[in-house]
Design a protein around this motif. Structure first.
Motif, PDB file in Angstrom:
ATOM      1  N   GLN A   1       0.585  -1.579  -0.189  1.00 62.51           N
ATOM      2  CA  GLN A   1       0.074  -0.150  -0.271  1.00 62.51           C
ATOM      3  C   GLN A   1       0.666   1.426   0.043  1.00 62.51           C
TER       4      GLN A   1
ATOM      5  N   ARG B   1      -4.608   5.883   1.474  1.00 65.84           N
ATOM      6  CA  ARG B   1      -4.531   5.217   2.637  1.00 65.84           C
ATOM      7  C   ARG B   1      -4.562   5.453   3.570  1.00 65.84           C
ATOM      8  N   LEU B   2      -4.762   6.103   4.768  1.00 68.07           N
ATOM      9  CA  LEU B   2      -3.830   6.591   5.926  1.00 68.07           C
ATOM     10  C   LEU B   2      -3.581   5.032   6.874  1.00 68.07           C
TER      11      LEU B   2
ATOM     12  N   ASN C   1      -3.889   3.279   9.904  1.00 68.51           N
ATOM     13  CA  ASN C   1      -4.938   3.904  11.306  1.00 68.51           C
ATOM     14  C   ASN C   1      -3.784   3.422  12.442  1.00 68.51           C
ATOM     15  N   ALA C   2      -2.763   2.031  12.088  1.00 66.62           N
ATOM     16  CA  ALA C   2      -1.951   1.698  13.043  1.00 66.62           C
ATOM     17  C   ALA C   2      -0.689   2.343  13.795  1.00 66.62           C
ATOM     18  N   ALA C   3      -0.251   2.768  12.406  1.00 63.34           N
ATOM     19  CA  ALA C   3       0.754   4.188  12.503  1.00 63.34           C
ATOM     20  C   ALA C   3       0.257   5.587  13.479  1.00 63.34           C
TER      21      ALA C   3
ATOM     22  N   VAL D   1      -1.619   5.482  14.865  1.00 60.16           N
ATOM     23  CA  VAL D   1      -2.280   5.068  16.676  1.00 60.16           C
ATOM     24  C   VAL D   1      -1.100   5.550  17.136  1.00 60.16           C
ATOM     25  N   LEU D   2      -0.053   4.028  16.558  1.00 56.88           N
ATOM     26  CA  LEU D   2       1.303   3.994  17.625  1.00 56.88           C
ATOM     27  C   LEU D   2       1.654   5.490  17.793  1.00 56.88           C
TER      28      LEU D   2
ATOM     29  N   PHE E   1      -8.362   6.935  18.542  1.00 57.89           N
ATOM     30  CA  PHE E   1     -10.090   7.034  17.796  1.00 57.89           C
ATOM     31  C   PHE E   1     -11.255   6.219  17.850  1.00 57.89           C
ATOM     32  N   THR E   2     -11.425   5.394  18.573  1.00 51.80           N
ATOM     33  CA  THR E   2     -11.944   4.356  18.152  1.00 51.80           C
ATOM     34  C   THR E   2     -12.598   4.102  20.481  1.00 51.80           C
TER      35      THR E   2
ATOM     36  N   ALA F   1     -14.504   4.853  15.322  1.00 53.92           N
ATOM     37  CA  ALA F   1     -15.009   4.037  15.402  1.00 53.92           C
ATOM     38  C   ALA F   1     -15.371   3.101  16.475  1.00 53.92           C
TER      39      ALA F   1
ATOM     40  N   ASP G   1      -6.745  -3.367  25.702  1.00 45.75           N
ATOM     41  CA  ASP G   1      -5.879  -4.123  24.573  1.00 45.75           C
ATOM     42  C   ASP G   1      -5.714  -3.154  23.478  1.00 45.75           C
ATOM     43  N   GLN G   2      -6.917  -2.811  22.881  1.00 43.16           N
ATOM     44  CA  GLN G   2      -6.753  -2.243  21.591  1.00 43.16           C
ATOM     45  C   GLN G   2      -6.970  -1.071  21.687  1.00 43.16           C
TER      46      GLN G   2
END
Lengths: 338, 338
Positions: B11, B56-57, B59-61, B63-64, B70-71, B102, B125-126
């Motif tokens: 990606q 597409r951004l 998300n994991a990166a 968040v890290l 944003f959940t 989300a 954890d999430q």
DNA sequence: CGAGCCTATGTTATCGATGCCATGCGTAAC
DNA sequence: GTTACGCATGGCATCGATAACATAGGCTCG
């Protein structure tokens, strides 16, 4: 004397655990994922350190480095079918959780390609490993194809994109079961209140009804269309009540059936004495309202589970079907003999 | 001639976009987050590059590196109350989506502290930014306190941990409204089929009922306990049907009310002529089953929305209440005069 | 008894976006 | 005409876990 300011403490990381346990971070990672090559004694030390520090694995970091999110996305329609939506969600969540996956929900407000695209984009952005689409795709756009090509997708009872697998309850069979039941009781004609035409389920049930009547040599009357809601059933029921010879109605959902029954009763037609009604879903209330509904049972919870299984099974079939079965209760009876 | 093997294409990343647009990755990041200090022309170039590459951004990166996911997590109970669960979920999802969040779901199979702890752990954890607990906490454990101290939490109609805000429909009022309605019709006594005692809602409705009767100088009869399901209503209804003088029943949920009505009718007691029934929820079917239920309306969808708003509002109140209101239909009437 | 292998562990690079700091330029202020 | 500040942008370190590769013992087998 200056007190140290209470600041939000940094969560312990794998490196902290490694330090405490006297091993490398990599070993901690292995121990936590039960990789086979870890000395049981070492593993114990690691787990002790985890406990002691209250360590919690950072999901974002795991996703970033492993490329897998262990999350599956679920697309639902906001309106209508509360029972089924809820049961499907529970089934999906249970099966997903069992397999170590989290569930991310995207609700769309209506059947619209734009909304559908946005929902899929949102899930793709979240980096889900798989998608379960529990609403019918009216038409499939390029963007939808793009996303479902990149991410494994299962469509629950919907039309399909090139990449998606399909899981369905056999709605044709459901329509046939319902109609045949009425014919078996001796009814000479069966009317139908369908779901909205955009829904595959609705179309298939309608087709099952038509085919069944055709097989019996009966010409199908025009179908009436509802929107799954009790209220729409009520409105169509008012129409049916005006037609003298109706003795049997097949409603495409329980909720509509209750609306129909109410309308018929208000106009002096009793159920099942004057008119028999059979529907589809078997929601929890079907057995407890008056009269208890004869209905074709759909196991939504099981469908949700099956969708997850299909999604996660690497070499599973491309399509699968959950059977439907008839629950006979008191809303159907033989027609009154003249 | 050897064809290049079709491999899963990487990606595009922010760096790729930056290269295409002729700017730095940092500028891309700023452009995408509408940071104020970006030249409109530059932003346009960036957006064009994004479109062109189908970027597409990740998300994991995000968040890290940002520390925010944003959940928000939603804890639900698997069984019972299909309608409410589903409506709450929709409300939460809508409000969350509106705010750019989300929703991550954790369903628990029963009211058990162990399951509750596991659900909260899973969400923690999430890396969720906030948690909405839509099931009552029977008792609060240390572990639960720990998690809800670290993560903003809103409890919907539940008991509370030290850190959580509480949002509730006014259940005491709901119980009073229902009971008072029956007294106003002229009933001299009101029986009650409650929800399970572990549920705060159930306890509060019960208390509202008791208080209302007490205020009228009536001694409350023993309460019967159901589990929210139509089936449990049916069983309690069988008991009620054996008691001669009952003229009014307050059921803690619509679904139980339908079960009670069924049991009463099977034993020759008609509703509302012999026995009036009022309940709580106002599910979609309440108006369409027979008889249409008089019930206290709860706006679950709105509650879900409100929970999100309360969660995301940095300096919001610590508690908030969604009002309840009575919908009068045909399951209640004045008692038959002797 | 040495080649080869398996087990348990460590080292280093990497995933992709963002926070923080630095820079260069234009302009307003003294 | 410096000083100072705002704006637009770039450079670099960093978040935390994991993949890929490296290494050190111990064991098997011919």
């Amino acid at each position: 004397m200056t007190e140290a300011v209470a600041r939000s403490v940094r969560q312990p990381s794998m490196a902290d655990v490694a330090r405490t346990a006297g091993v490398s971070a990599q070993t901690v990672s292995r121990a936590l994922r039960d990789s086979p090559n870890v000395n049981p004694e070492t593993r114990r030390r690691v787990l002790d350190a985890v406990d002691q520090l209250g360590y919690r694995l950072n999901n974002a970091a795991r996703v970033l480095s492993s490329g897998r999110s262990f999350t599956i996305g679920l697309v639902l329609l906001q309106s209508g079918g509360y029972y089924s939506r809820s049961a499907v969600t529970a089934g999906v969540e249970a099966a997903a959780g069992h397999a170590g996956y989290a569930v991310n929900i995207a609700t769309i407000a209506g059947l619209d390609t734009g909304l559908m695209e946005r929902a899929l984009s949102k899930l793709a952005d979240q980096g889900v490993d798989g998608i379960i689409i529990a609403v019918p795709l009216i038409s499939v756009t390029q963007k939808m194809e793009d996303i479902t090509r990149d991410i494994p997708t299962v469509t629950l009872d919907g039309s399909r994109t090139a990449g998606a697998r399909v899981l369905g309850i056999d709605q044709l069979e459901a329509g046939r079961l319902a109609t045949q039941h009425l014919l078996d009781l001796g009814h000479r004609q069966v009317w139908h209140v369908s779901g909205p035409d955009e829904w595959i389920e609705a179309r298939q049930r309608l087709q099952g009804w038509r085919e069944c009547l055709a097989a019996a040599g009966i010409e199908a009357p025009p179908a009436l269309e509802g929107d799954w809601s009790p209220d729409s059933g009520y409105r169509q029921g008012q129409i049916i009540a005006m037609i003298p010879d109706v003795t049997a109605v097949f409603a495409a959902s329980d909720e509509m059936a209750f609306g129909i029954i109410r309308a018929l009763r208000e106009r002096g037609r009793s159920v099942p004495e004057d008119v028999s009604i059979v529907s589809v879903d078997d929601i929890a209330l079907a057995a407890y309202c008056s009269p208890p509904l004869t209905t074709v049972r759909q196991d939504f919870y099981r469908s949700g589970q099956a969708a997850v299984e299909l999604l996660l099974d690497p070499d599973g079939a491309n399509a699968s079907v959950v059977p439907a079965s008839l629950s006979v209760r008191s809303s159907t009876a033989a027609p009154r003999s003249h």
